[in-house]
Design a protein around this motif. Sequence first.
Motif, PDB file in Angstrom:
ATOM      1  N   THR A 137      14.111 -10.701   1.872  1.00 63.57           N
ATOM      2  CA  THR A 137      12.767 -10.221   1.176  1.00 63.57           C
ATOM      3  C   THR A 137      11.943  -9.648   2.409  1.00 63.57           C
ATOM      4  OG1 THR A 137      13.538 -11.694  -0.256  1.00 63.57           O
ATOM      5  CG2 THR A 137      11.237 -11.041  -0.315  1.00 63.57           C
ATOM      6  N   ILE A 138      11.284  -8.303   2.250  1.00 65.94           N
ATOM      7  CA  ILE A 138      10.606  -7.614   3.141  1.00 65.94           C
ATOM      8  C   ILE A 138       9.702  -6.804   2.166  1.00 65.94           C
ATOM      9  CG2 ILE A 138      12.149  -6.143   3.685  1.00 65.94           C
ATOM     10  CD1 ILE A 138      11.026  -6.293   6.583  1.00 65.94           C
ATOM     11  N   GLY A 139       8.421  -6.657   1.992  1.00 63.15           N
ATOM     12  CA  GLY A 139       7.579  -5.802   1.345  1.00 63.15           C
ATOM     13  C   GLY A 139       6.162  -6.025   1.505  1.00 63.15           C
ATOM     14  N   ARG A 155       9.103  -0.993  -6.117  1.00 62.57           N
ATOM     15  CA  ARG A 155       8.724   0.092  -5.140  1.00 62.57           C
ATOM     16  C   ARG A 155       8.411   0.015  -3.955  1.00 62.57           C
ATOM     17  NH1 ARG A 155       4.107   3.029  -4.563  1.00 62.57           N
ATOM     18  NH2 ARG A 155       4.258   5.330  -4.316  1.00 62.57           N
ATOM     19  N   VAL A 156       7.602  -1.039  -3.642  1.00 66.70           N
ATOM     20  CA  VAL A 156       6.911  -1.525  -2.336  1.00 66.70           C
ATOM     21  C   VAL A 156       7.825  -2.506  -1.532  1.00 66.70           C
ATOM     22  CG1 VAL A 156       4.682  -1.145  -3.337  1.00 66.70           C
ATOM     23  CG2 VAL A 156       5.654  -3.329  -3.650  1.00 66.70           C
ATOM     24  N   GLY A 157       9.070  -2.716  -2.128  1.00 67.25           N
ATOM     25  CA  GLY A 157      10.197  -3.474  -1.130  1.00 67.25           C
ATOM     26  C   GLY A 157      10.174  -4.785  -1.962  1.00 67.25           C
ATOM     27  N   GLY A 158      10.370  -6.012  -1.125  1.00 63.41           N
ATOM     28  CA  GLY A 158      10.654  -7.035  -1.922  1.00 63.41           C
ATOM     29  C   GLY A 158      12.075  -7.622  -1.448  1.00 63.41           C
ATOM     30  N   ASN A 159      12.835  -8.019  -2.770  1.00 69.48           N
ATOM     31  CA  ASN A 159      14.003  -8.697  -2.448  1.00 69.48           C
ATOM     32  C   ASN A 159      15.119  -7.745  -2.217  1.00 69.48           C
ATOM     33  OD1 ASN A 159      15.871 -10.588  -2.119  1.00 69.48           O
ATOM     34  ND2 ASN A 159      16.144 -11.405  -4.168  1.00 69.48           N
ATOM     35  N   LEU A 160      15.231  -6.746  -1.211  1.00 70.65           N
ATOM     36  CA  LEU A 160      16.029  -5.583  -0.935  1.00 70.65           C
ATOM     37  C   LEU A 160      17.331  -6.184  -0.844  1.00 70.65           C
ATOM     38  CD1 LEU A 160      13.477  -3.512   1.111  1.00 70.65           C
ATOM     39  CD2 LEU A 160      13.718  -3.330  -1.514  1.00 70.65           C
ATOM     40  N   LEU A 173       7.788   1.282   4.022  1.00 75.44           N
ATOM     41  CA  LEU A 173       7.293   0.736   2.754  1.00 75.44           C
ATOM     42  C   LEU A 173       6.021   1.561   2.295  1.00 75.44           C
ATOM     43  CD1 LEU A 173       7.453  -2.902   4.125  1.00 75.44           C
ATOM     44  CD2 LEU A 173       9.130  -1.900   2.275  1.00 75.44           C
ATOM     45  N   PRO A 174       6.156   2.051   0.871  1.00 71.72           N
ATOM     46  CA  PRO A 174       4.927   2.637   0.557  1.00 71.72           C
ATOM     47  C   PRO A 174       3.797   1.656   0.339  1.00 71.72           C
ATOM     48  CG  PRO A 174       6.911   3.101  -0.934  1.00 71.72           C
ATOM     49  CD  PRO A 174       7.221   1.867   0.378  1.00 71.72           C
TER      50      PRO A 174
END
Length: 308
Positions: A137-139, A155-160, A173-174
Amino acid sequence: MTPHIHTIHHHHFGWDNSLTPDTHAAPGDTLAFTVQDASGGQLTEHSSVADLAAFDFSRTNPVNGPVYIDGAEPGDALKVEVLDFQEGGWGWTGLIPGFGLLADEFPDPWLHLSRYDREAVQFTPEIRLPTRPFTGTIGVAPAEPGLHSVVPPRRVGGNLDIRDLTRGSTLYLPVEVPGALFSVGDTHACQGDGEVCGTAVETAMTVQLRFSLIKGANFSAPRFEVPASGLAPVDQQGYYATTGIGPDLYRAAQDAIRAMIDHLGREYRLDPPLAYALCSVAVDLKISEIVDAPNWLVSAYLPRSIFR
């Protein structure tokens, strides 16, 4: 002289652009994050399945931060270089009721503990996996107000759960809010592409990241770069692959994993929960074909070298 690296210990649950930043960082700064495992410390290396069954899900998947990046504005891209990891030495893989690709077929809680070092994860006495640490998880914070779950990617990352975001990789990351409000968590010792049972080898780690900005990038979703040294090595003993075929990619992925669980039972005598968990930490799902309507094809690749 080794530069001082500020360490972020504070964590929170969920994305929220109203959170007060834990710290500020300038482009070019390196920060360290002491990341808890996905259970938020509820599981230990002595835990049993009863501890997993008693999970407080409001405390799962904590992320460290948020960090305010000086000069970051909506429309920019936050460049995050993954520098290093200090591994925790043990991890867990669990089947959580109601969660995972085959949740309806594995309704009961199940827990497996592994030991690992910088080189390898000892999943069982007979199964040894390469250690490939990464942050699941990174965002950054979304523009929408309120608290948003850390469970889905955004869209801004998260639990990728992109396992290639290991040492030497770079993530873009946007940015949607001033300062970006960056957070990170959910570190893994290893994982197969797909994380099909819902967990990898979940573990606590310290992560070192370096930040910079690309002004006015206007990316529509995260992008990333992986150096040749960061790619998973080709398995010298080859692969065994199963497939799923049909008009629905999700169901095709389910069928590919069902077939792999069957293979692991027949060939290696693994019981279904252990086989399912092994698929999550070692098997790579690939979209082999998505143009020949009406059916698409998903393949599941099992590296043969993990077996002793």
